[in-house]
Design an enzyme around this catalytic site. Structure first.
Site, PDB file in Angstrom:
ATOM      1  N   LYS A  11      31.728  48.380  62.796  1.00  0.00           N
ATOM      2  CA  LYS A  11      30.624  47.674  62.131  1.00  0.00           C
ATOM      3  C   LYS A  11      30.038  46.558  63.008  1.00  0.00           C
ATOM      4  O   LYS A  11      28.822  46.433  63.142  1.00  0.00           O
ATOM      5  CB  LYS A  11      31.134  47.116  60.795  1.00  0.00           C
ATOM      6  CG  LYS A  11      31.452  48.235  59.785  1.00  0.00           C
ATOM      7  CD  LYS A  11      32.099  47.716  58.533  1.00  0.00           C
ATOM      8  CE  LYS A  11      33.537  47.332  58.698  1.00  0.00           C
ATOM      9  NZ  LYS A  11      34.448  48.456  58.981  1.00  0.00           N
ATOM     10  N   THR A  62      35.059  38.426  70.986  1.00  0.00           N
ATOM     11  CA  THR A  62      35.046  37.859  69.629  1.00  0.00           C
ATOM     12  C   THR A  62      35.956  38.692  68.725  1.00  0.00           C
ATOM     13  O   THR A  62      35.839  38.611  67.507  1.00  0.00           O
ATOM     14  CB  THR A  62      33.616  37.851  69.034  1.00  0.00           C
ATOM     15  OG1 THR A  62      33.118  39.196  69.060  1.00  0.00           O
ATOM     16  CG2 THR A  62      32.678  36.940  69.792  1.00  0.00           C
ATOM     17  N   ARG A 110      39.994  39.846  68.988  1.00  0.00           N
ATOM     18  CA  ARG A 110      41.260  39.119  68.819  1.00  0.00           C
ATOM     19  C   ARG A 110      41.750  38.746  70.213  1.00  0.00           C
ATOM     20  O   ARG A 110      41.610  39.531  71.167  1.00  0.00           O
ATOM     21  CB  ARG A 110      42.316  39.988  68.117  1.00  0.00           C
ATOM     22  CG  ARG A 110      42.126  40.145  66.623  1.00  0.00           C
ATOM     23  CD  ARG A 110      42.370  38.828  65.855  1.00  0.00           C
ATOM     24  NE  ARG A 110      42.193  38.992  64.414  1.00  0.00           N
ATOM     25  CZ  ARG A 110      41.056  38.790  63.754  1.00  0.00           C
ATOM     26  NH1 ARG A 110      39.969  38.427  64.399  1.00  0.00           N
ATOM     27  NH2 ARG A 110      41.008  38.947  62.445  1.00  0.00           N
ATOM     28  N   ASP A 119      35.703  33.612  71.586  1.00  0.00           N
ATOM     29  CA  ASP A 119      35.780  33.010  70.250  1.00  0.00           C
ATOM     30  C   ASP A 119      37.213  33.092  69.743  1.00  0.00           C
ATOM     31  O   ASP A 119      37.519  32.569  68.681  1.00  0.00           O
ATOM     32  CB  ASP A 119      34.830  33.730  69.281  1.00  0.00           C
ATOM     33  CG  ASP A 119      34.737  33.020  67.929  1.00  0.00           C
ATOM     34  OD1 ASP A 119      34.605  31.780  67.928  1.00  0.00           O
ATOM     35  OD2 ASP A 119      34.826  33.699  66.889  1.00  0.00           O
ATOM     36  N   GLU A 165      45.951  31.194  69.796  1.00  0.00           N
ATOM     37  CA  GLU A 165      45.091  30.267  69.066  1.00  0.00           C
ATOM     38  C   GLU A 165      45.747  29.658  67.828  1.00  0.00           C
ATOM     39  O   GLU A 165      45.311  28.620  67.335  1.00  0.00           O
ATOM     40  CB  GLU A 165      43.779  30.962  68.658  1.00  0.00           C
ATOM     41  CG  GLU A 165      43.960  32.047  67.595  1.00  0.00           C
ATOM     42  CD  GLU A 165      42.636  32.687  67.184  1.00  0.00           C
ATOM     43  OE1 GLU A 165      41.876  33.093  68.085  1.00  0.00           O
ATOM     44  OE2 GLU A 165      42.365  32.766  65.968  1.00  0.00           O
ATOM     45  N   HIS A 168      37.141  30.359  67.053  1.00  0.00           N
ATOM     46  CA  HIS A 168      37.177  31.424  66.041  1.00  0.00           C
ATOM     47  C   HIS A 168      36.199  31.127  64.898  1.00  0.00           C
ATOM     48  O   HIS A 168      36.595  31.002  63.740  1.00  0.00           O
ATOM     49  CB  HIS A 168      38.605  31.616  65.511  1.00  0.00           C
ATOM     50  CG  HIS A 168      38.832  32.998  64.973  1.00  0.00           C
ATOM     51  ND1 HIS A 168      40.025  33.667  65.130  1.00  0.00           N
ATOM     52  CD2 HIS A 168      38.031  33.853  64.280  1.00  0.00           C
ATOM     53  CE1 HIS A 168      39.938  34.859  64.554  1.00  0.00           C
ATOM     54  NE2 HIS A 168      38.728  34.983  64.035  1.00  0.00           N
ATOM     55  N   PHE A 209      32.967  34.335  62.215  1.00  0.00           N
ATOM     56  CA  PHE A 209      32.795  34.728  60.797  1.00  0.00           C
ATOM     57  C   PHE A 209      32.088  33.653  59.982  1.00  0.00           C
ATOM     58  O   PHE A 209      31.763  33.885  58.817  1.00  0.00           O
ATOM     59  CB  PHE A 209      34.186  34.963  60.161  1.00  0.00           C
ATOM     60  CG  PHE A 209      34.942  33.661  59.962  1.00  0.00           C
ATOM     61  CD1 PHE A 209      35.582  33.046  61.017  1.00  0.00           C
ATOM     62  CD2 PHE A 209      34.965  33.043  58.718  1.00  0.00           C
ATOM     63  CE1 PHE A 209      36.243  31.835  60.845  1.00  0.00           C
ATOM     64  CE2 PHE A 209      35.634  31.834  58.544  1.00  0.00           C
ATOM     65  CZ  PHE A 209      36.267  31.239  59.610  1.00  0.00           C
TER      66      PHE A 209
HETATM   67  P1  NAI Z   1      35.767  48.255  62.555  1.00  0.00           P
HETATM   68  O1  NAI Z   1      37.071  48.773  62.045  1.00  0.00           O
HETATM   69  O2  NAI Z   1      34.500  48.552  61.826  1.00  0.00           O
HETATM   70  O3  NAI Z   1      35.556  48.726  64.079  1.00  0.00           O
HETATM   71  C1  NAI Z   1      36.551  48.680  65.048  1.00  0.00           C
HETATM   72  C2  NAI Z   1      36.277  49.822  66.016  1.00  0.00           C
HETATM   73  O4  NAI Z   1      37.191  49.713  67.121  1.00  0.00           O
HETATM   74  C3  NAI Z   1      36.502  51.220  65.387  1.00  0.00           C
HETATM   75  O5  NAI Z   1      35.353  52.011  65.557  1.00  0.00           O
HETATM   76  C4  NAI Z   1      37.696  51.756  66.155  1.00  0.00           C
HETATM   77  O6  NAI Z   1      37.644  53.176  66.315  1.00  0.00           O
HETATM   78  C5  NAI Z   1      37.535  51.033  67.485  1.00  0.00           C
HETATM   79  N1  NAI Z   1      38.729  51.059  68.328  1.00  0.00           N
HETATM   80  C6  NAI Z   1      40.032  51.134  67.971  1.00  0.00           C
HETATM   81  N2  NAI Z   1      40.813  51.214  69.070  1.00  0.00           N
HETATM   82  C7  NAI Z   1      39.982  51.180  70.139  1.00  0.00           C
HETATM   83  C8  NAI Z   1      40.185  51.252  71.537  1.00  0.00           C
HETATM   84  N3  NAI Z   1      41.401  51.359  72.060  1.00  0.00           N
HETATM   85  N4  NAI Z   1      39.106  51.205  72.350  1.00  0.00           N
HETATM   86  C9  NAI Z   1      37.856  51.116  71.838  1.00  0.00           C
HETATM   87  N5  NAI Z   1      37.603  51.064  70.506  1.00  0.00           N
HETATM   88  C10 NAI Z   1      38.652  51.087  69.677  1.00  0.00           C
HETATM   89  O7  NAI Z   1      35.984  46.679  62.706  1.00  0.00           O
HETATM   90  P2  NAI Z   1      34.871  45.528  62.758  1.00  0.00           P
HETATM   91  O8  NAI Z   1      34.573  45.071  61.402  1.00  0.00           O
HETATM   92  O9  NAI Z   1      33.767  45.961  63.635  1.00  0.00           O
HETATM   93  O10 NAI Z   1      35.714  44.358  63.480  1.00  0.00           O
HETATM   94  C11 NAI Z   1      36.180  44.487  64.807  1.00  0.00           C
HETATM   95  C12 NAI Z   1      37.159  43.370  65.080  1.00  0.00           C
HETATM   96  O11 NAI Z   1      36.473  42.132  65.138  1.00  0.00           O
HETATM   97  C13 NAI Z   1      38.219  43.170  63.969  1.00  0.00           C
HETATM   98  O12 NAI Z   1      39.316  44.022  64.092  1.00  0.00           O
HETATM   99  C14 NAI Z   1      38.617  41.733  64.182  1.00  0.00           C
HETATM  100  O13 NAI Z   1      39.732  41.688  65.057  1.00  0.00           O
HETATM  101  C15 NAI Z   1      37.407  41.096  64.867  1.00  0.00           C
HETATM  102  N6  NAI Z   1      36.779  40.101  64.007  1.00  0.00           N
HETATM  103  C16 NAI Z   1      36.566  38.850  64.519  1.00  0.00           C
HETATM  104  C17 NAI Z   1      35.965  37.866  63.748  1.00  0.00           C
HETATM  105  C18 NAI Z   1      35.666  36.505  64.285  1.00  0.00           C
HETATM  106  O14 NAI Z   1      35.425  35.570  63.493  1.00  0.00           O
HETATM  107  N7  NAI Z   1      35.645  36.289  65.599  1.00  0.00           N
HETATM  108  C19 NAI Z   1      35.624  38.123  62.344  1.00  0.00           C
HETATM  109  C20 NAI Z   1      35.808  39.503  61.934  1.00  0.00           C
HETATM  110  C21 NAI Z   1      36.395  40.427  62.735  1.00  0.00           C
END
Ligand code: NAI
Length: 334
Positions: free
Chosen positions: A154, A232, A234, A258, A263, A295, A298
């Site tokens: 997403k 951004t 983890r 971020d 952290e 961080h 969000f």
């Molecule tokens: P999502 O689940 O929609 O997308 C994650 C994508 O990463 C998926 O399409 C998955 O297939 C892919 N993926 C998994 N393993 C992979 C790999 N080895 N190589 C390449 N792609 C791979 O998750 P979303 O909502 O897009 O969030 C992504 C990450 O952003 C979260 O897991 C979270 O860690 C981080 N995040 C950070 C925030 C912040 O405030 N900085 C807030 C929200 C999320």
């Protein structure tokens, strides 16, 4: 349902309070983060509500289960801080907020890109000092540059959409191709190719055993000299020490973070009067071409409102059906 809300900040009280309407759940706000030393604060509740730096490992889960906790609800999308296998074995359900505002995080990643490129953080400080010299502030046109996105879920999709608007060439890595990203013109390539071709690499994959230190010394050596790296997702997706070596060698052009792998001891609190004990983090802050935010990807009104509403939906569903509306299961760890 009685719920202990850990790592509670004023904005959590505000948005969760509003989403809780007439008070159908009894929320006990705790400023402390959850760990083995604070788990006793959850001794009289049925659920705990946690955030990204709360530690929900096997020991904490055993203590929670022993005191009657049956549900952990995350106020986040990421769930790397929860031992899902231990939770499953103890019969503790885990819920999360799979989507709140992917725009919030994607837009923050773009803010890091634009700031690092045009050095607005340095220009701001200079102008306030009456220094209007431009030396050291030169950037590059984003138009026509190659942007590589690792993780096209997403947030990665939103980020690609914005970068497509700048006229960038788009590359992507993800075990599951996202047709919406392909429609934007993104081309899926193996990671080494993305690293070798991209002027900007932005990380949007979750932290799993498979993505820990995905960007290590070997990956950094593959990157285009002078490229920008933005994380951004983890902190643990990047080997910070290897990144520092690449910055010192001048091979990595700039870094926007971020998130940081350690952290938990730093972020979400005011430590401005303290001496930072983490020498790796302190070294990062000395580079002129590194920008760190604590961080906050969000942290928009829309995201906080959505997080609070989904958290309430997880609690409501557990009361009504015995499972959260958005469960996290062991299978997701792969
Ligand atoms: P999502 O689940 O929609 O997308 C994650 C994508 O990463 C998926 O399409 C998955 O297939 C892919 N993926 C998994 N393993 C992979 C790999 N080895 N190589 C390449 N792609 C791979 O998750 P979303 O909502 O897009 O969030 C992504 C990450 O952003 C979260 O897991 C979270 O860690 C981080 N995040 C950070 C925030 C912040 O405030 N900085 C807030 C929200 C999320």
């Amino acid at each position: 349902m009685r719920v202990a809300v850990f790592s509670a900040k004023p904005h959590d009280r505000l948005f969760l309070g509003q989403a809780n309407g007439a008070g159908r759940h009894e929320l006990e706000f705790q400023e402390a983060s959850l760990n083995a030393g604070t788990v006793a604060l959850a001794s009289s509740v049925q659920a705990v509500c946690v955030f990204v730096n709360d530690l929900v490992d096997a020991a904490v889960l055993r203590a929670l289960a022993a005191s009657g906790v049956r549900l952990v609800v995350l106020r986040s999308a990421g769930f790397n801080n929860v031992d899902l296998e231990a939770a499953a074995a103890l019969g503790v359900a885990v819920g999360r907020v799979p989507e709140y505002s992917p725009h919030a995080v994607a837009e923050h990643a773009v803010a890091l890109v634009l700031t690092l490129n045009r050095k607005t953080h340095r220009a701001y400080a200079r102008v306030r000092e009456g220094n209007f010299a431009l030396e050291g502030l030169m950037g590059f046109d984003l138009h026509g540059r190659t942007v590589g996105v690792v993780g096209t879920g997403k947030i990665g999709e939103c980020f690609l959409r914005i970068m497509a608007g700048f006229g960038c060439r788009l590359l992507a890595v993800d075990p599951q191709a996202n047709p919406a990203c392909e429609a934007l013109g993104a081309r899926y390539v193996p990671l080494p190719e993305l690293l070798a071709q991209s002027d900007i690499v932005s990380l949007h994959c979750p932290l799993t055993p498979g993505t820990r230190y995905l960007i290590d010394a070997q990956a950094l050596a593959r990157m285009k000299p002078g490229a920008m790296l933005v994380n951004t997702s983890r902190g643990g997706v990047i080997d910070t020490r290897a990144v520092i070596d690449a910055l010192k060698a001048g091979t990595l052009g700039s870094l926007g973070l971020d998130v940081y792998e350690e952290e938990g001891d730093l972020f979400f609190r005011d430590l401005s009067a303290n001496v930072i004990q983490d020498d790796v983090f302190a070294r990062l802050l000395t580079f002129p071409n590194v920008l760190v935010t604590g961080h906050q990807g969000f942290f928009t009104e829309e995201a906080l409102r959505a997080i609070a509403q989904t958290t309430m939906a997880n609690l409501d569903s557990f009361v009504q059906h015995g499972r959260p509306a958005h469960p996290v299961s062991v299978e997701r760890l792969a």
